[in-house]
Scaffold this motif. Sequence first.
Motif, PDB file in Angstrom:
ATOM      1  N   TYR A  31       0.830  -1.207   0.000  1.00 25.49           N
ATOM      2  CA  TYR A  31       0.000   0.000   0.000  1.00 25.49           C
ATOM      3  C   TYR A  31       0.865   1.258   0.000  1.00 25.49           C
ATOM      4  N   GLY A  32       2.010   1.197  -0.686  1.00 26.78           N
ATOM      5  CA  GLY A  32       2.847   2.382  -0.840  1.00 26.78           C
ATOM      6  C   GLY A  32       3.678   2.730   0.371  1.00 26.78           C
ATOM      7  N   GLN A 117      -2.483 -16.027  -6.553  1.00 28.12           N
ATOM      8  CA  GLN A 117      -3.357 -16.846  -7.381  1.00 28.12           C
ATOM      9  C   GLN A 117      -2.612 -17.472  -8.553  1.00 28.12           C
ATOM     10  N   ARG A 142      -6.050 -12.661  -2.892  1.00 26.15           N
ATOM     11  CA  ARG A 142      -6.645 -11.982  -4.036  1.00 26.15           C
ATOM     12  C   ARG A 142      -7.054 -12.955  -5.144  1.00 26.15           C
ATOM     13  N   GLY A 143      -8.348 -12.928  -5.493  1.00 24.77           N
ATOM     14  CA  GLY A 143      -8.823 -13.749  -6.601  1.00 24.77           C
ATOM     15  C   GLY A 143      -9.030 -15.211  -6.261  1.00 24.77           C
ATOM     16  N   GLN A 145     -11.005 -16.233  -3.609  1.00 22.80           N
ATOM     17  CA  GLN A 145     -12.133 -16.433  -2.681  1.00 22.80           C
ATOM     18  C   GLN A 145     -13.134 -17.469  -3.160  1.00 22.80           C
ATOM     19  N   ASN A 146     -13.135 -17.753  -4.479  1.00 20.77           N
ATOM     20  CA  ASN A 146     -14.083 -18.753  -4.964  1.00 20.77           C
ATOM     21  C   ASN A 146     -13.484 -20.152  -5.084  1.00 20.77           C
ATOM     22  N   GLU A 257       7.733  -3.713  -3.656  1.00 24.05           N
ATOM     23  CA  GLU A 257       6.278  -3.779  -3.786  1.00 24.05           C
ATOM     24  C   GLU A 257       5.868  -4.728  -4.898  1.00 24.05           C
ATOM     25  N   SER A 258       6.537  -4.610  -6.040  1.00 22.96           N
ATOM     26  CA  SER A 258       6.301  -5.554  -7.132  1.00 22.96           C
ATOM     27  C   SER A 258       7.547  -5.527  -8.003  1.00 22.96           C
ATOM     28  N   SER A 260       7.950  -4.622 -10.928  1.00 20.86           N
ATOM     29  CA  SER A 260       8.097  -3.424 -11.749  1.00 20.86           C
ATOM     30  C   SER A 260       8.507  -2.187 -10.944  1.00 20.86           C
ATOM     31  N   THR A 261       8.434  -2.245  -9.628  1.00 19.10           N
ATOM     32  CA  THR A 261       8.793  -1.058  -8.838  1.00 19.10           C
ATOM     33  C   THR A 261      10.171  -1.208  -8.184  1.00 19.10           C
TER      34      THR A 261
END
Lengths: 641, 261
Positions: A31-32, A117, A142-143, A145-146, A257-258, A260-261
């Motif tokens: 979250y930055g 995921q 994330r993604g 939950q199902n 963070e990722s 790309s960062t």
Amino acid sequence: MNELPMTFPKILIHNAERFPPTKAAIREKDYGIWQSYSWQDYLDQTRDFALGLAALGFKRDNKMAIIGDNRPQLYWGMAGCQCLGGVPVPLFQDAIHKELHYIVDHSECRFALAEDQEQTDKLMVLKDEIPRLEYIIYDDPRGLQNYKHDWLIAFTDVQEMGRKLGKENPDYFMNAVNDVKPDDMSIISYTSGTTGNPKGVMLTHRKIADCSRGFLQWDNLHESENVMAYLPMAWIGDHIFSYGQALCSGFTVNCPESTSTTVHDQKEIGPTHIFAPPRIWENILTQIMIKIEDSAWIKRKAFDYFMEVAKKVEKKRIANESVPLIDNILYKIGVFIIYGPLVDNLGMSKIKVAYTAGEAIGPEIFEFYRSLGINLKQLYGMTESTAYISMQKDGDIDSDSVGPPAPGVEIKISDKGEVLYKGPGNFIGYFKNPEATAETIEDGWLHSGDAGYMTERGHLKIIDRAKDVSKLNDGTMFAPKYIENKLKFSQYIKESVAHGMDRDFVAVFIDIDYGAVANWAERRHIGFTSYTDLAQKPPVYELIKDEILKVNKSLSEDPKLKNSQIKRYLLFHKELNPDDGEITRTRKVRRKFVAEKYGNLIEALYTPDQDSVDMEATFTYEDGRTTTMKANLKVRDVETF
Amino acid sequence: MNEEKEPILRAENISITFGGLKALDRVSLEINPGEIMAIIGPNGAGKTTMLNIINGFYKPDEGRIIFEGKERPKKMKPNLIAAQGIARTFQNLALFTGMSTLGNIMVGRTMLMHSNIFSQALYWRFSQKEEIEHRAAVERIIDFLQIENIRRTPASMLPYGLRKRVELARALAAEPKLLLLDEPMAGMNLEEKEDIARFVLDANEELGYTIALIEHDMGVVMDICDRIVVLDFGEKIAEGTPDEIKADPKVIKAYLGTAGG
């Protein structure tokens, strides 16, 4: 000093005791904002996860696959697994299905820990194929939950189970930790071979701890260091650096963070210690050069001028000679207007020591960073040696050797010129592969597979893979990779393939760096339509010729290699691509394959007076259509010195 | 799905005329809470007009809009409608090009901020706390849409696909009760489309947003929507689940012309 703990669970507990809660053990940008965890947090998170694993039935010697980008949770998972006497098996996050299948199956993993995921999906496919894989644990929900399966559990839920077990059975954790012995296996690290299946290198707690401490002492590194963890967790380099060294010294690991960062995050952290393969250093350099080329005339001139000054000064510094006053003053000015801002922009202004390892680095690339004032050093190691064989010492740097043997390591050169070594990091064997182990270890000496020799200064110099080194017809040693690496220093050359075995001279295929050459051509108003078209433009041939001349000049300075200067070259019609099989995914040239596929091009290089060669290539698109491309490739001569 | 649920928005017998052109002719539709609904139709069918009426940009000549059980007054201003909880994205991007991604998304929070301009300028007490809360909410959206790496990049420097994503982020930042997306995938390549489709689905499933969208790519619509309304020449010609729509002869006719002439 009282006796140091020798198993990673014990080292972790020791850190939680000796460091205050204000000391960051691991940070993650989320979250930055940099979220920081103390060593006590590290231990708590690890303990809860370990107990959760125990509640799921994780037993001693069980294996757990770990896959994902560098996240604190994955490091905790690794530690948690070790607390129960288990063995983590980190996997390359971009490996293809076949590779993952082989490793997960071969290593007998019962558990797997995934970052998100994407990785969970990969593991779920594997679970269908490999019944032994019982549980998949994921960090980022994330993604997911199902996805409803009994065997698919969130990291935090495992920890919740762990806390429950911890309440019911308060001694469980410490009993398990006490059962872990220094000579127990602590990790299986799979190496991606250029031939055949990956091999699982087995290492122990003691080996990782000994080698980590060896590195720390060598460079006088302490708990105050800051490092960035962005290289694959499956690489032994990251394991030693972000896990082994971090735990042994207590320094802070920062997870970007990722992907790309990373560059931006590194600028914010200002790491003091870096460990990266040459590929990373090459990429940064190419990025710098492209930006400089695009900058204003005055900036470009200033850059060129001061880089010359820096190079001159660095040559003196490496030779331990005193720097003339005038150069010293110029260098100081350079720090102020060029080197300082540049290094700051790379996020490297606080670097105490940086290492390049895993592959040979071009001496010119190496000197570039050093001349900027970054203490870049070379290290030679392999997974089988826990990355610990030889490394350079401050004040005793040499741009084309890999330094003296590390403390406790003995090196000898076999009759065939192969480097053999014996040291504290020598692995215990390949998992379930005694034949390969027997081939590699002989009377306690490990075969590196690399050809090299010891210089007069007592430094190890690696030339090439032993099996690739051969001779020219006049008896001169021919080490293709050594020449290719020199060529690759040029920002305009992406890859190259050198030929010369049983020939009269050396000739090369050159693969231009499309981005850099296209940029160069645009600025000179040279029109082109495609890679092939660009590569065959006469001005581009001239451009590359100048680069080859630089390499020849440098080869002519080494009496052993004087005769292996490049005499002919051609520019390739396409980029060498792992999908086409010419190079491996880690960008190593597959020589045999290239020789077979492009035999007519090689013949053209060695046919006097032939100044061009026709070639036909068939491409297969993803949808199965094929096209045939015809090209006429020019062959040109280069002067030698 | 609970069919008995009161729709979050009901449009009844909406008609609107531009000059002599009847853009919508007695169209009624409902949007149920928690669903993804698509409005489809050939070019000029009145899809964007319908969206503009739902968010109050156009006033219908006839018919009424009932949002959360209350009839909307005839002359309600679009900004007040937005404040009620309807956010949208645009077919042609409408970002502040000079502002960073962060700034653009922060704009989406405007409706939810309470402190006045003076205390905001001073960044003092209540407004400081408020700003931090809003920033945290924006960061959650940045994380959700995976645009961390362009946080500080001005919108003008972003490629098209990412601008679309930032626009979606801004709409999400308003925490709307109803999210309207006008061709969220227009002009994208397959990979970008798949990304956005994933985000739209996640916004619906994970964050619980009710979404109405216009989209031309039938593959995407059929894949992600719960219900579809088909417009043709300003009239509603069909309504139903993707499977029902696929089989509806009127829809096929509208899209492919009359079979056999």
